[in-house]
Design a protein around this motif. Structure first.
Motif, PDB file in Angstrom:
ATOM      1  N   SER A  18     -15.276  13.495   9.182  1.00  0.00           N
ATOM      2  CA  SER A  18     -14.475  12.266   9.186  1.00  0.00           C
ATOM      3  C   SER A  18     -12.987  12.610   9.165  1.00  0.00           C
ATOM      4  CB  SER A  18     -14.839  11.390   7.988  1.00  0.00           C
ATOM      5  OG  SER A  18     -14.392  11.960   6.769  1.00  0.00           O
ATOM      6  N   GLY A  19     -12.612  13.656   8.416  1.00  0.00           N
ATOM      7  CA  GLY A  19     -11.227  14.110   8.420  1.00  0.00           C
ATOM      8  C   GLY A  19     -10.816  14.667   9.771  1.00  0.00           C
ATOM      9  N   LEU A  20     -11.736  15.371  10.431  1.00  0.00           N
ATOM     10  CA  LEU A  20     -11.461  15.914  11.766  1.00  0.00           C
ATOM     11  C   LEU A  20     -11.205  14.782  12.753  1.00  0.00           C
ATOM     12  CD1 LEU A  20     -11.347  18.290  13.760  1.00  0.00           C
ATOM     13  CD2 LEU A  20     -13.833  18.103  13.989  1.00  0.00           C
ATOM     14  N   LYS A  21     -11.968  13.702  12.640  1.00  0.00           N
ATOM     15  CA  LYS A  21     -11.765  12.552  13.524  1.00  0.00           C
ATOM     16  C   LYS A  21     -10.373  11.957  13.340  1.00  0.00           C
ATOM     17  CE  LYS A  21     -16.656  11.222  13.763  1.00  0.00           C
ATOM     18  NZ  LYS A  21     -17.663  10.175  13.400  1.00  0.00           N
ATOM     19  N   VAL A  22      -9.918  11.886  12.092  1.00  0.00           N
ATOM     20  CA  VAL A  22      -8.571  11.368  11.837  1.00  0.00           C
ATOM     21  C   VAL A  22      -7.525  12.295  12.443  1.00  0.00           C
ATOM     22  CG1 VAL A  22      -6.883  10.810  10.052  1.00  0.00           C
ATOM     23  CG2 VAL A  22      -9.271  10.146   9.741  1.00  0.00           C
ATOM     24  N   SER A  23      -7.720  13.606  12.306  1.00  0.00           N
ATOM     25  CA  SER A  23      -6.781  14.576  12.884  1.00  0.00           C
ATOM     26  C   SER A  23      -6.706  14.430  14.397  1.00  0.00           C
ATOM     27  CB  SER A  23      -7.209  16.003  12.515  1.00  0.00           C
ATOM     28  OG  SER A  23      -7.154  16.223  11.131  1.00  0.00           O
ATOM     29  N   VAL A  24      -7.863  14.289  15.032  1.00  0.00           N
ATOM     30  CA  VAL A  24      -7.901  14.127  16.491  1.00  0.00           C
ATOM     31  C   VAL A  24      -7.237  12.819  16.901  1.00  0.00           C
ATOM     32  CG1 VAL A  24      -9.426  13.816  18.478  1.00  0.00           C
ATOM     33  CG2 VAL A  24      -9.932  15.582  16.785  1.00  0.00           C
ATOM     34  N   MET A  25      -7.483  11.748  16.137  1.00  0.00           N
ATOM     35  CA  MET A  25      -6.896  10.448  16.468  1.00  0.00           C
ATOM     36  C   MET A  25      -5.371  10.494  16.366  1.00  0.00           C
ATOM     37  SD  MET A  25      -7.466   7.384  17.487  1.00  0.00           S
ATOM     38  CE  MET A  25      -9.236   7.228  17.221  1.00  0.00           C
ATOM     39  N   ALA A 166       0.235  16.009   3.054  1.00  0.00           N
ATOM     40  CA  ALA A 166       1.345  15.824   2.124  1.00  0.00           C
ATOM     41  C   ALA A 166       1.707  14.357   1.930  1.00  0.00           C
ATOM     42  CB  ALA A 166       2.575  16.591   2.615  1.00  0.00           C
ATOM     43  N   ILE A 167       1.289  13.498   2.870  1.00  0.00           N
ATOM     44  CA  ILE A 167       1.559  12.061   2.718  1.00  0.00           C
ATOM     45  C   ILE A 167       0.248  11.288   2.579  1.00  0.00           C
ATOM     46  CG2 ILE A 167       3.789  12.158   3.891  1.00  0.00           C
ATOM     47  CD1 ILE A 167       2.418  11.026   6.379  1.00  0.00           C
ATOM     48  N   ALA A 168      -0.775  11.975   2.084  1.00  0.00           N
ATOM     49  CA  ALA A 168      -2.048  11.333   1.714  1.00  0.00           C
ATOM     50  C   ALA A 168      -2.847  10.812   2.901  1.00  0.00           C
ATOM     51  CB  ALA A 168      -1.819  10.203   0.715  1.00  0.00           C
ATOM     52  N   LEU A 169      -2.627  11.371   4.088  1.00  0.00           N
ATOM     53  CA  LEU A 169      -3.483  11.003   5.218  1.00  0.00           C
ATOM     54  C   LEU A 169      -4.827  11.716   5.047  1.00  0.00           C
ATOM     55  CD1 LEU A 169      -3.517   9.537   8.035  1.00  0.00           C
ATOM     56  CD2 LEU A 169      -3.108  11.803   9.012  1.00  0.00           C
ATOM     57  N   PRO A 170      -5.943  10.998   5.155  1.00  0.00           N
ATOM     58  CA  PRO A 170      -7.249  11.628   4.943  1.00  0.00           C
ATOM     59  C   PRO A 170      -7.725  12.432   6.146  1.00  0.00           C
ATOM     60  CG  PRO A 170      -7.551   9.306   5.430  1.00  0.00           C
ATOM     61  CD  PRO A 170      -6.065   9.535   5.336  1.00  0.00           C
ATOM     62  N   GLU A 171      -6.909  13.404   6.562  1.00  0.00           N
ATOM     63  CA  GLU A 171      -7.293  14.243   7.710  1.00  0.00           C
ATOM     64  C   GLU A 171      -8.090  15.448   7.206  1.00  0.00           C
ATOM     65  OE1 GLU A 171      -5.410  17.392   7.862  1.00  0.00           O
ATOM     66  OE2 GLU A 171      -4.872  16.628   5.901  1.00  0.00           O
ATOM     67  N   LEU A 172      -8.339  16.404   8.085  1.00  0.00           N
ATOM     68  CA  LEU A 172      -9.275  17.485   7.788  1.00  0.00           C
ATOM     69  C   LEU A 172      -8.840  18.334   6.597  1.00  0.00           C
ATOM     70  CD1 LEU A 172     -11.754  19.130   8.384  1.00  0.00           C
ATOM     71  CD2 LEU A 172     -10.548  20.217  10.298  1.00  0.00           C
ATOM     72  N   THR A 173      -7.595  18.787   6.594  1.00  0.00           N
ATOM     73  CA  THR A 173      -7.131  19.622   5.482  1.00  0.00           C
ATOM     74  C   THR A 173      -7.163  18.859   4.163  1.00  0.00           C
ATOM     75  OG1 THR A 173      -5.689  20.890   6.972  1.00  0.00           O
ATOM     76  CG2 THR A 173      -5.200  20.998   4.618  1.00  0.00           C
ATOM     77  N   SER A 174      -6.773  17.590   4.211  1.00  0.00           N
ATOM     78  CA  SER A 174      -6.803  16.765   3.004  1.00  0.00           C
ATOM     79  C   SER A 174      -8.220  16.639   2.459  1.00  0.00           C
ATOM     80  CB  SER A 174      -6.229  15.375   3.309  1.00  0.00           C
ATOM     81  OG  SER A 174      -6.268  14.555   2.167  1.00  0.00           O
ATOM     82  N   LEU A 195     -13.053  26.543  10.318  1.00  0.00           N
ATOM     83  CA  LEU A 195     -14.027  26.679  11.407  1.00  0.00           C
ATOM     84  C   LEU A 195     -14.033  25.441  12.293  1.00  0.00           C
ATOM     85  CD1 LEU A 195     -17.004  28.357   9.503  1.00  0.00           C
ATOM     86  CD2 LEU A 195     -15.430  29.441  11.126  1.00  0.00           C
ATOM     87  N   LEU A 196     -13.877  24.270  11.684  1.00  0.00           N
ATOM     88  CA  LEU A 196     -13.820  23.038  12.478  1.00  0.00           C
ATOM     89  C   LEU A 196     -12.563  22.995  13.332  1.00  0.00           C
ATOM     90  CD1 LEU A 196     -15.129  20.390   9.906  1.00  0.00           C
ATOM     91  CD2 LEU A 196     -16.341  21.362  11.861  1.00  0.00           C
ATOM     92  N   TYR A 197     -11.433  23.463  12.769  1.00  0.00           N
ATOM     93  CA  TYR A 197     -10.224  23.562  13.583  1.00  0.00           C
ATOM     94  C   TYR A 197     -10.461  24.490  14.785  1.00  0.00           C
ATOM     95  CZ  TYR A 197      -7.035  21.199  10.309  1.00  0.00           C
ATOM     96  OH  TYR A 197      -6.382  20.274   9.522  1.00  0.00           O
ATOM     97  N   LEU A 198     -11.111  25.612  14.517  1.00  0.00           N
ATOM     98  CA  LEU A 198     -11.368  26.574  15.593  1.00  0.00           C
ATOM     99  C   LEU A 198     -12.272  25.994  16.675  1.00  0.00           C
ATOM    100  CD1 LEU A 198     -11.860  29.905  13.598  1.00  0.00           C
ATOM    101  CD2 LEU A 198      -9.922  29.264  15.039  1.00  0.00           C
ATOM    102  N   MET A 199     -13.227  25.163  16.269  1.00  0.00           N
ATOM    103  CA  MET A 199     -14.146  24.556  17.237  1.00  0.00           C
ATOM    104  C   MET A 199     -13.409  23.676  18.231  1.00  0.00           C
ATOM    105  SD  MET A 199     -17.416  23.578  14.834  1.00  0.00           S
ATOM    106  CE  MET A 199     -18.142  22.592  16.145  1.00  0.00           C
ATOM    107  N   VAL A 200     -12.262  23.147  17.835  1.00  0.00           N
ATOM    108  CA  VAL A 200     -11.444  22.344  18.746  1.00  0.00           C
ATOM    109  C   VAL A 200     -10.432  23.213  19.489  1.00  0.00           C
ATOM    110  CG1 VAL A 200      -9.790  20.452  18.904  1.00  0.00           C
ATOM    111  CG2 VAL A 200     -11.708  20.280  17.319  1.00  0.00           C
TER     112      VAL A 200
END
Length: 217
Positions: A18-25, A166-174, A195-200
């Motif tokens: 779900s965090g990965l989806k936010v990062s991609v978006m 750092a600004i509370a976005l629920p992305e992958l690292t968060s 690993l998920l970052y690498l997959m992209v």
């Protein structure tokens, strides 16, 4: 660590995905906004109008000179003092769109200016005005030259979304930090996020290399 990933990774994956989806978006929206603005800024920098040139240079230099983390903090914590409050997603898009526009403007400008002078002279010889010469001669060739670098920068922007924790976005690292805080298993959670970052990133990098190799032939 490996045993922890194997035993608990399945429970963590839904949150991480779900965090990965936010990062991609965030990446996609930032590119959709930033790339057109980057093109406009490149035209502004190349403009013969001093005002357009100066304004474009100020925007570009601030976007390139200020770290992405500073722009994120400015959009999320600074703008509310001016009466504009943004969500963490909105602030992330504003900051990363500015970064995208600033850097890609230079990439696009370099591509446009790399079109041989003979192409411009031929366009003028057949009676094309400046706008038509840009539309039909310079842009198709210049943007084609810039595509590999633009794709490479898109990968960098995707990686930069990790700063949005750092600004509370629920992305992958968060999400990885959240899992680590709840389970005290920071290293396995961050490794799985990596690993998920690498997959992209790896498939995108391969696409960039493929495009670059095709341009050589």
């Amino acid at each position: 660590m490996i045993s922890t990933i194997l035993s608990q990774g399945g429970d963590w994956l839904p949150d991480l995905v779900s965090g990965l989806k936010v990062s991609v978006m965030v990446t996609m929206v930032s590119l959709l906004i930033g790339l057109p603005f980057g093109f406009l800024l490149s035209l502004g920098v190349m403009s013969k109008s001093r005002m357009s040139n100066a304004l474009a240079l100020v925007v570009v230099e601030i976007g390139r000179g200020a770290p992405s983390l500073v722009l994120l903090q400015f959009a999320y914590f600074g703008l509310p003092s001016a009466g504009l409050t943004l969500s963490s997603f909105g602030a992330s898009v504003v900051a990363l769109s500015w970064t995208t526009a600033a850097y890609t403007s230079e990439i696009i400008r370099a591509g446009l200016q790399s079109v041989p002078a003979g192409q411009r002279e031929a366009a003028m010889a057949v009676g094309l005005n400046r706008m038509d010469m840009m539309r039909f001669v310079i842009m198709p060739q210049g943007l084609k030259i810039a595509i590999p670098a633009l794709l490479g920068f898109a990968i960098l922007i995707f990686q930069t979304t990790s700063l949005c924790f750092a600004i509370a976005l629920p992305e992958l690292t968060s999400k990885a930090y959240e899992i680590g805080a709840n389970t005290f298993q920071y290293l396995p959670a961050l490794v799985l996020a990596g690993l998920l970052y690498l997959m992209v990133c790896i498939p995108m990098t391969m696409i960039v290399h493929w495009i670059e190799n095709r341009r050589k032939y």
